[in-house]
Motif scaffolding. Structure first.
Motif, PDB file in Angstrom:
ATOM      1  N   HIS A 107       0.745  -1.340   0.045  1.00  0.00           N
ATOM      2  CA  HIS A 107       0.055  -0.121   0.095  1.00  0.00           C
ATOM      3  C   HIS A 107       0.683   1.144  -0.132  1.00  0.00           C
ATOM      4  O   HIS A 107       1.533   1.606   0.890  1.00  0.00           O
ATOM      5  CB  HIS A 107      -0.817   0.031   1.024  1.00  0.00           C
ATOM      6  CG  HIS A 107      -1.861  -1.130   1.341  1.00  0.00           C
ATOM      7  ND1 HIS A 107      -3.096  -1.060   0.676  1.00  0.00           N
ATOM      8  CD2 HIS A 107      -1.641  -2.342   1.964  1.00  0.00           C
ATOM      9  CE1 HIS A 107      -3.656  -2.163   0.885  1.00  0.00           C
ATOM     10  NE2 HIS A 107      -2.751  -3.183   1.437  1.00  0.00           N
TER      11      HIS A 107
ATOM     12  N   ARG B 297      -0.553   4.349  -0.890  1.00  0.00           N
ATOM     13  CA  ARG B 297      -1.425   5.638  -0.650  1.00  0.00           C
ATOM     14  C   ARG B 297      -1.356   6.600  -1.729  1.00  0.00           C
ATOM     15  O   ARG B 297      -0.658   6.318  -2.975  1.00  0.00           O
ATOM     16  CB  ARG B 297      -1.308   6.170   0.832  1.00  0.00           C
ATOM     17  CG  ARG B 297      -1.319   5.222   2.054  1.00  0.00           C
ATOM     18  CD  ARG B 297      -2.400   4.238   1.992  1.00  0.00           C
ATOM     19  NE  ARG B 297      -2.509   3.820   3.096  1.00  0.00           N
ATOM     20  CZ  ARG B 297      -3.102   2.530   3.608  1.00  0.00           C
ATOM     21  NH1 ARG B 297      -4.055   1.985   2.556  1.00  0.00           N
ATOM     22  NH2 ARG B 297      -2.999   1.888   4.541  1.00  0.00           N
TER      23      ARG B 297
ATOM     24  N   ASN C  40      -6.535   0.262  -3.234  1.00  0.00           N
ATOM     25  CA  ASN C  40      -7.641   0.520  -2.181  1.00  0.00           C
ATOM     26  C   ASN C  40      -7.291   2.047  -2.029  1.00  0.00           C
ATOM     27  O   ASN C  40      -7.546   2.558  -0.768  1.00  0.00           O
ATOM     28  CB  ASN C  40      -7.925  -0.216  -1.065  1.00  0.00           C
ATOM     29  CG  ASN C  40      -6.621  -0.225  -0.157  1.00  0.00           C
ATOM     30  OD1 ASN C  40      -5.352  -0.125  -0.623  1.00  0.00           O
ATOM     31  ND2 ASN C  40      -6.773  -0.513   1.089  1.00  0.00           N
TER      32      ASN C  40
ATOM     33  N   THR D 205     -11.903  -4.708   4.700  1.00  0.00           N
ATOM     34  CA  THR D 205     -10.896  -4.001   5.308  1.00  0.00           C
ATOM     35  C   THR D 205     -10.678  -2.401   4.923  1.00  0.00           C
ATOM     36  O   THR D 205     -11.873  -2.045   4.367  1.00  0.00           O
ATOM     37  CB  THR D 205      -9.579  -4.726   4.970  1.00  0.00           C
ATOM     38  OG1 THR D 205      -8.448  -4.189   5.513  1.00  0.00           O
ATOM     39  CG2 THR D 205      -9.433  -4.642   3.535  1.00  0.00           C
ATOM     40  N   THR D 206     -10.002  -1.726   5.204  1.00  0.00           N
ATOM     41  CA  THR D 206      -9.786  -0.304   4.775  1.00  0.00           C
ATOM     42  C   THR D 206     -10.249  -0.195   3.238  1.00  0.00           C
ATOM     43  O   THR D 206      -9.806  -0.854   2.465  1.00  0.00           O
ATOM     44  CB  THR D 206      -8.224  -0.028   4.965  1.00  0.00           C
ATOM     45  OG1 THR D 206      -7.609  -0.298   6.073  1.00  0.00           O
ATOM     46  CG2 THR D 206      -8.057   1.605   4.902  1.00  0.00           C
TER      47      THR D 206
ATOM     48  N   HIS E 250      -8.184 -10.849  -1.089  1.00  0.00           N
ATOM     49  CA  HIS E 250      -8.330 -10.487   0.273  1.00  0.00           C
ATOM     50  C   HIS E 250      -9.295 -11.554   0.885  1.00  0.00           C
ATOM     51  O   HIS E 250     -10.495 -11.600   0.620  1.00  0.00           O
ATOM     52  CB  HIS E 250      -8.729  -9.141   0.588  1.00  0.00           C
ATOM     53  CG  HIS E 250      -8.794  -8.845   2.075  1.00  0.00           C
ATOM     54  ND1 HIS E 250      -7.895  -7.897   2.723  1.00  0.00           N
ATOM     55  CD2 HIS E 250      -9.781  -9.587   3.138  1.00  0.00           C
ATOM     56  CE1 HIS E 250      -8.237  -8.071   4.020  1.00  0.00           C
ATOM     57  NE2 HIS E 250      -9.237  -8.930   4.245  1.00  0.00           N
TER      58      HIS E 250
ATOM     59  N   CYS F  20      -3.983  -5.445  12.165  1.00  0.00           N
ATOM     60  CA  CYS F  20      -3.906  -5.442  10.799  1.00  0.00           C
ATOM     61  C   CYS F  20      -5.035  -6.311  10.405  1.00  0.00           C
ATOM     62  O   CYS F  20      -5.475  -7.135  11.379  1.00  0.00           O
ATOM     63  CB  CYS F  20      -2.650  -5.869  10.168  1.00  0.00           C
ATOM     64  SG  CYS F  20      -2.251  -7.360  10.433  1.00  0.00           S
ATOM     65  N   LEU F  21      -5.504  -6.329   9.172  1.00  0.00           N
ATOM     66  CA  LEU F  21      -6.409  -7.434   8.618  1.00  0.00           C
ATOM     67  C   LEU F  21      -5.734  -8.258   7.262  1.00  0.00           C
ATOM     68  O   LEU F  21      -5.273  -7.589   6.496  1.00  0.00           O
ATOM     69  CB  LEU F  21      -7.814  -6.819   8.327  1.00  0.00           C
ATOM     70  CG  LEU F  21      -8.612  -6.178   9.467  1.00  0.00           C
ATOM     71  CD1 LEU F  21      -9.595  -5.134   8.893  1.00  0.00           C
ATOM     72  CD2 LEU F  21      -9.050  -7.426  10.396  1.00  0.00           C
TER      73      LEU F  21
ATOM     74  N   ASP G  95       2.229  -6.170   2.524  1.00  0.00           N
ATOM     75  CA  ASP G  95       1.156  -5.660   2.942  1.00  0.00           C
ATOM     76  C   ASP G  95       1.295  -4.277   4.023  1.00  0.00           C
ATOM     77  O   ASP G  95       0.637  -4.089   4.880  1.00  0.00           O
ATOM     78  CB  ASP G  95       0.160  -6.512   3.799  1.00  0.00           C
ATOM     79  CG  ASP G  95      -1.285  -6.151   3.688  1.00  0.00           C
ATOM     80  OD1 ASP G  95      -1.652  -5.074   3.024  1.00  0.00           O
ATOM     81  OD2 ASP G  95      -2.110  -6.509   4.693  1.00  0.00           O
TER      82      ASP G  95
ATOM     83  N   ALA H 184       1.058  -1.174   5.296  1.00  0.00           N
ATOM     84  CA  ALA H 184       0.013  -0.304   5.122  1.00  0.00           C
ATOM     85  C   ALA H 184       0.197   0.931   6.072  1.00  0.00           C
ATOM     86  O   ALA H 184      -0.388   0.641   7.160  1.00  0.00           O
ATOM     87  CB  ALA H 184      -1.238  -1.398   5.458  1.00  0.00           C
TER      88      ALA H 184
ATOM     89  N   HIS I  17      -0.511   4.065   8.233  1.00  0.00           N
ATOM     90  CA  HIS I  17      -1.696   4.972   8.747  1.00  0.00           C
ATOM     91  C   HIS I  17      -0.799   5.882   9.726  1.00  0.00           C
ATOM     92  O   HIS I  17      -0.211   5.534  10.323  1.00  0.00           O
ATOM     93  CB  HIS I  17      -2.683   4.116   9.343  1.00  0.00           C
ATOM     94  CG  HIS I  17      -3.640   3.216   8.441  1.00  0.00           C
ATOM     95  ND1 HIS I  17      -4.665   3.655   7.691  1.00  0.00           N
ATOM     96  CD2 HIS I  17      -3.324   1.888   8.344  1.00  0.00           C
ATOM     97  CE1 HIS I  17      -5.276   2.661   7.300  1.00  0.00           C
ATOM     98  NE2 HIS I  17      -4.505   1.523   7.539  1.00  0.00           N
TER      99      HIS I  17
ATOM    100  N   ALA J 122      -6.553  -0.490  10.416  1.00  0.00           N
ATOM    101  CA  ALA J 122      -5.907  -1.962  10.513  1.00  0.00           C
ATOM    102  C   ALA J 122      -4.789  -1.513   9.438  1.00  0.00           C
ATOM    103  O   ALA J 122      -4.878  -1.032   8.395  1.00  0.00           O
ATOM    104  CB  ALA J 122      -6.839  -2.798   9.635  1.00  0.00           C
ATOM    105  N   GLY J 123      -3.548  -1.972   9.836  1.00  0.00           N
ATOM    106  CA  GLY J 123      -2.342  -1.952   9.315  1.00  0.00           C
ATOM    107  C   GLY J 123      -1.189  -1.820   9.745  1.00  0.00           C
ATOM    108  O   GLY J 123      -0.922  -1.159  10.712  1.00  0.00           O
TER     109      GLY J 123
END
Ligand code: DOR
Ligand code: ZN
Length: 345
Positions: A16, A18, A42, A107-108, A137, A219-220, A248, A250, A252, A264-265
């Protein structure tokens, strides 16, 4: 004892990045060590059409600092409205390497995901026809299934029926977290792969919950019991072709993690290679680190392995920053709670 280890440059098959300020801050953390990464779609709004993926790819390349090289491998976010022709054109042009299936609500930023798998069957059939992999996922989202069982239930009730009903569909089980996930991945032949994150090799659910709640380990799919962590370590270090690294990672910001309803992350891009070398050393499998990080992933995706290399050297503990700064706020780097003796040169 090996004190220095040279590997083909690794790739990250699930990342991820972003957008905007966060992208600018986290991209160098990956590009420093990794040659390529499968870029998760995502965003808000998600990367749905080929034109979205092309624009996102341009933003990633524009954010890459001078002197760094990195190839983003783009994906589309599967929705119930995905246009199979647009998808096939993005694949034929080489722009996208996979399509990502998020069950809606898993998830997110998964609200635009798939509610009813039957509604995307024509898209999946087209993907099978053109050899475009589906990254999955793998969690059910129904309220009556316990969060720790959601992966195992997904395999039995969604993934296996879907693979049987769309023969030839190439599938990557993303970030597997269970013994059942590893066993199913092994059983699937050349059309089935599985990514494993760095953090799921290190933490189990106690790390999240014992002695106070630790949002930076949430996380997920959520980390499971110790028996599952051990099964993942056996899978990752086995050298088996179906298992490859997908961090993964991720990011945040801390305020978004450390709140009553935290995101999650785990953000692992910064120290992943040092952590993995430590894990593989603990498992007496340093000779299989290259397969997991640099060879099995490209082989699954039908791409050549990177031709350049990185060297890991064992010595005094390496210290990574506890946080990286972004213009959106600080992002905490995954704390593996162990000395990291392998430095990436
Ligand atoms: O922990 C996670 N974070 N799991 C996901 O599936 C999504 C990711 C994110 O985008 O933050
Ligand atoms: Zn992810």
């Amino acid at each position: 004892m090996t004190y220095s280890l040279t590997l083909r440059r690794p790739d990250d098959w699930h990342l991820h990045l972003r957008d905007g300020a966060m992208l600018r801050a986290v991209l160098p953390e990956t590009a420093r060590h990794f040659g390529r990464a499968i870029i998760m779609p995502n965003l808000v709004p998600p990367v749905v059409r080929g034109s979205d993926a092309a624009a996102y790819r341009d933003r990633i390349l524009a954010a890459l600092p001078d002197g760094m090289s990195f190839e983003p491998l783009m994906t589309l976010y599967l929705t119930e409205d995905t246009d199979p022709d647009d998808m096939a054109a993005a694949h034929a042009s080489g722009l996208i390497k996979a399509v990502k299936l998020y069950p809606a609500g898993a998830t997110t930023n998964s609200a635009s995901g798939v509610r009813n798998i039957d509604s995307v069957r024509p898209v999946l059939e087209r993907m099978a026809e053109i050899g475009l992999p589906l990254c999955v996922h793998g969690e059910v989202t129904t309220a009556d299934v316990d969060i720790f069982d959601r992966e195992a239930v997904f395999i039995d009730t969604v993934l296996d029926p879907m693979r049987k009903s769309v023969p030839g569909l190439r599938v990557v089980m993303e970030h597997i977290t269970t013994r059942q996930g590893a066993e199913y991945a092994r059983s699937g032949g050349a059309d089935l792969g599985a990514t494993i994150t760095t953090h799921h090799l290190v933490i189990n659910r106690n790390h999240i919950l014992v002695g106070g709640i630790k949002p930076h380990y949430y996380c997920l799919p959520v980390a499971k019991r110790e028996e599952h962590r051990l099964a993942l370590r056996a899978a990752a270090t086995s050298g088996e072709a179906c298992f490859f690294l997908g961090t993964d990672s991720a990011p945040h910001t801390d305020p978004n993690k450390e709140m009553a309803c935290g995101c999650a992350g785990c953000f692992t891009a910064t120290n992943t290679m040092s952590v993995l070398a430590q894990v593989f050393e603990q498992e007496d499998a340093l000779n299989r680190l290259e397969a997991f990080c640099s060879l099995n992933g490209p082989a699954f995706y039908g791409l050549p392995a990177n031709t350049d290399t990185i060297t890991l050297t064992r010595g005094e503990p390496v210290h990574y920053p506890a946080k990286i700064d972004t213009d959106d706020g600080p992002v905490t780097v995954f704390d593996p709670q162990m000395d990291l003796l392998w430095r990436v040169d």
